[in-house]
Design a protein around this motif. Structure first.
Motif, short mmCIF file in Angstrom:
data_model
loop_
_atom_site.label_atom_id
_atom_site.label_comp_id
_atom_site.label_asym_id
_atom_site.label_seq_id
_atom_site.Cartn_x
_atom_site.Cartn_y
_atom_site.Cartn_z
N THR A 270 1.07 -1.15 -0.15
CA THR A 270 -0.41 0.02 -0.04
C THR A 270 0.53 1.46 0.06
OG1 THR A 270 -0.24 -0.03 2.50
CG2 THR A 270 -1.52 -0.77 1.40
N ASP A 271 1.86 1.60 0.21
CA ASP A 271 2.96 2.56 0.63
C ASP A 271 3.84 3.25 -0.31
OD1 ASP A 271 4.72 0.47 0.93
OD2 ASP A 271 6.00 1.61 2.14
N SER A 274 2.41 6.64 -0.73
CA SER A 274 1.79 6.23 0.10
C SER A 274 0.56 5.91 0.68
CB SER A 274 1.60 8.27 0.94
OG SER A 274 0.08 8.56 0.39
N THR A 275 -0.03 5.54 1.36
CA THR A 275 -0.69 4.95 1.80
C THR A 275 -2.16 5.48 1.61
OG1 THR A 275 0.53 2.44 3.22
CG2 THR A 275 -1.84 3.86 3.97
N TYR A 279 -5.42 3.84 -0.13
CA TYR A 279 -6.52 4.22 0.25
C TYR A 279 -7.65 4.43 -1.44
CZ TYR A 279 -5.36 1.90 4.17
OH TYR A 279 -4.94 0.44 5.10
N LEU A 295 -3.71 -6.84 2.79
CA LEU A 295 -2.55 -5.77 2.92
C LEU A 295 -1.37 -5.95 3.40
CD1 LEU A 295 -5.32 -3.32 3.98
CD2 LEU A 295 -5.27 -4.18 1.50
N GLN A 297 2.07 -4.23 5.08
CA GLN A 297 2.81 -2.27 5.62
C GLN A 297 4.21 -3.05 5.40
OE1 GLN A 297 4.34 -2.16 8.42
NE2 GLN A 297 4.23 -0.05 8.64
N TYR A 305 -1.36 1.10 11.62
CA TYR A 305 -2.21 0.48 10.01
C TYR A 305 -2.71 -0.49 10.06
CZ TYR A 305 -1.22 -1.55 5.53
OH TYR A 305 -1.29 -2.14 4.15
N ASP A 395 5.28 5.50 3.09
CA ASP A 395 5.11 6.27 4.23
C ASP A 395 5.64 6.61 5.28
OD1 ASP A 395 2.25 5.73 3.58
OD2 ASP A 395 2.03 3.43 4.51
#
Length: 531
Positions: A270-271, A274-275, A279, A295, A297, A305, A395
């Motif tokens: 996701t990052d 940036s997460t 989203y 997901l 991290q 998270y 992130d």
């Protein structure tokens, strides 16, 4: 990922570049020469230590085969087809015929001022993306092993087996599901082999709870008969952003990936940009969010998270308790146990990809084991695809300086618009010479009566000036905002905060009744991912 690249981007050209983040750590020229030799020709003979060896006795010397000779055997291919049923026969055929091309790799040694023996290393791999994608892991693993057998030799394998077993015992006892992800920055192949074999043994002897899932090293997975484990990586999003544009890049990347792997490997990283940016695309397609299993991290504050992921799934009306979160960012025993407890309370399934903590957790022998022998803080990242620069934000607050780097790249490029193009200048000069030659004539006394043509001064387009002003302002504000956020975070860490609640963003409200309550702006900054 190579299969996905082969199917969708077989003609794309790529450039990978190495970066060593520790400015105070240098490589020796001998280390560099051995690295170059290992890539361009046969791997050099490196000392391999058995578990009972000391640092002063070499157990044996081995020489690995040339990179261009590496290939998979028929037995390995058959095993891979069974272990990874999502690999198509076409891809396995391609992989069987694949050979590394050392000519794609360029390495440079930049000597330290005043010391020709020490310096920094630049590495670049350039060629078709589908081929160069496999260089990252072996190049880093090779450089790390050479460094720790020629430069930093103040360490030993003593206690490595016991340490790996204790970690496995702790994780299994806490009912954790975990994998070994430590190939790139491992101390050596032998160190990783020791770890994986120990984790396999511990999982068999302590099988009541938890589970050792497997390893990202496919060779060791085959050797020890465990699952090869892998997930989607940052470069997938980075390349697709550069090739297809950044509007809805996360959604586009997920869709193309799912086209290749419709029923497996659906854990979304996701990052990359940036997460929160991820989203925005993720919530736009509920059906896709339901199909993807969970997901991953990989940067920022891991403790915020899972609560945020729960909010996202709740907003979509999706049962988060059916989803998995995988944590893979700089994990250690303490962090794993905290995250396991939090996810259990929230209801998430959770698993952990543990790298350096498994394969490069050593202490210096000269300190009696009291000081860490630090792993190399290095990366190889995708830099370009088809001549277009690739970027990654993440992130991690300290990594947001990459935004400044990106803006700088554009500013440098656009600055050239303020200067006259050299080709245009040459054309004008040649035209002026031609006109003067054409006007050349002789009068009485053979005096030169050539006509003088005034030269026009270059003036940049007003719009180019405005664009450059905007780039410079963007760079200035980017640097100022990053500096301000880091400074405020450092200040906030010195202030005792109220105990965190389930909602990690409600710290100000939780502390509002006390004399040390934070102002709302300070509470907002505590939500910024910490380094």
């Amino acid at each position: 990922m190579q299969q996905a690249v082969l199917r969708h981007f077989p003609e794309v050209q790529a450039v990978y570049r190495f970066k060593h983040r520790d400015e105070g750590v240098f490589f020796t020229r001998r280390c560099f020469n051995l690295f170059v030799e290992s890539v361009k020709r046969a791997s050099p003979k490196l000392p391999i230590y058995l578990p009972n060896d000391t640092r002063n006795s070499y157990a044996q010397l081995i020489s690995y085969p040339d990179f261009h000779e590496l290939t998979i055997s028929l037995d390995e291919r058959d095993w891979l087809a069974g272990a990874c049923p999502f690999f198509s026969p076409e891809y396995l055929d391609y992989l069987s015929s694949y050979r590394f091309k050392p000519s794609q790799v360029k390495a440079t040694f930049n000597a330290k001022p005043g010391d020709d023996n020490l310096g920094r290393i630049e590495i670049e791999a350039r060629g078709p993306w589908v081929e160069t994608i496999l260089w990252e892991v072996p190049l880093m693993a090779c450089l790390s092993e050479i460094y720790f057998t020629t430069v930093d030799t103040d360490w030993s394998y003593d206690g490595q087996v016991e340490q790996a077993y204790e970690k496995a015992k702790t994780f299994l006892g806490a009912d954790c599901m975990f994998s070994e992800f430590g190939t790139r920055r491992r101390r050596s192949f032998h160190a990783q082999d020791l770890v994986v074999s120990t984790l396999v043994r511990a999982s068999k002897e302590l099988a009541e709870k938890g589970k050792f899932m497997g390893t990202s090293n496919v060779h060791l997975a085959w050797k020890h008969q465990v699952l090869p484990i892998g997930t989607i990586a940052h470069e997938w999003y980075m390349a697709i952003g550069a090739l297809k544009g950044y509007e809805h890049v996360n959604g586009v990347a997920l869709d193309i990936w799912e086209n290749v792997y419709p029923n497996s490997l659906l854990l979304a990283l996701t990052d990359t940009f940036s997460t929160e940016a991820f989203y925005k695309d993720f919530v736009s397609d509920k059906a896709r969010a339901e199909r993807w299993k969970g997901l991953r991290q990989d940067s920022g504050d891991p403790m915020i998270y899972a609560p945020r992921a729960k909010e996202i799934y709740e907003s979509l009306g999706i049962d988060w308790r059916e989803k998995t979160i995988i944590f893979s960012d700089s994990l250690n025993v303490e962090k794993v146990l905290k995250l396991r407890k939090q996810c259990e309370e929230l209801g998430f399934k959770v698993t952990f990809g543990i790298g350096t903590s498994f394969t490069n957790d050593f202490h210096s022998t000269s300190s009696g084991g009291n000081q860490k022998s630090k792993a190399l803080n290095m990366v190889i990242k995708l830099a370009e695809v088809d001549g277009k620069p690739c970027v990654k934000i993440s992130d991690e607050l300290t990594k947001t300086g990459l935004l400044s780097a990106v803006v700088t790249a554009f500013a440098v490029e656009s600055y050239q618009w303020l200067q006259e193009d050299s080709a245009d200048a040459s054309a004008k000069l040649l035209s002026q010479v031609s006109q003067q030659l054409a006007s050349f004539n002789f009068a009485e006394g053979f005096k030169n009566l050539t006509i003088q043509y005034p030269s026009a001064n270059f003036s940049p387009d007003p719009n180019d000036v405005k664009i450059n002003m905007l780039w410079i302002l963007s760079l200035t504000f980017s640097l100022m905002s990053t500096f301000f956020a880091i400074a405020v975070q450092q200040w906030l860490r010195r202030i005792p905060l109220p105990e965190a609640t389930d909602d990690h963003f409600s710290v100000a409200a939780a502390g509002s009744g006390g004399s040390r309550a934070l102002p709302c702006w300070a509470a907002a900054i505590t939500a910024i991912p910490k380094s």
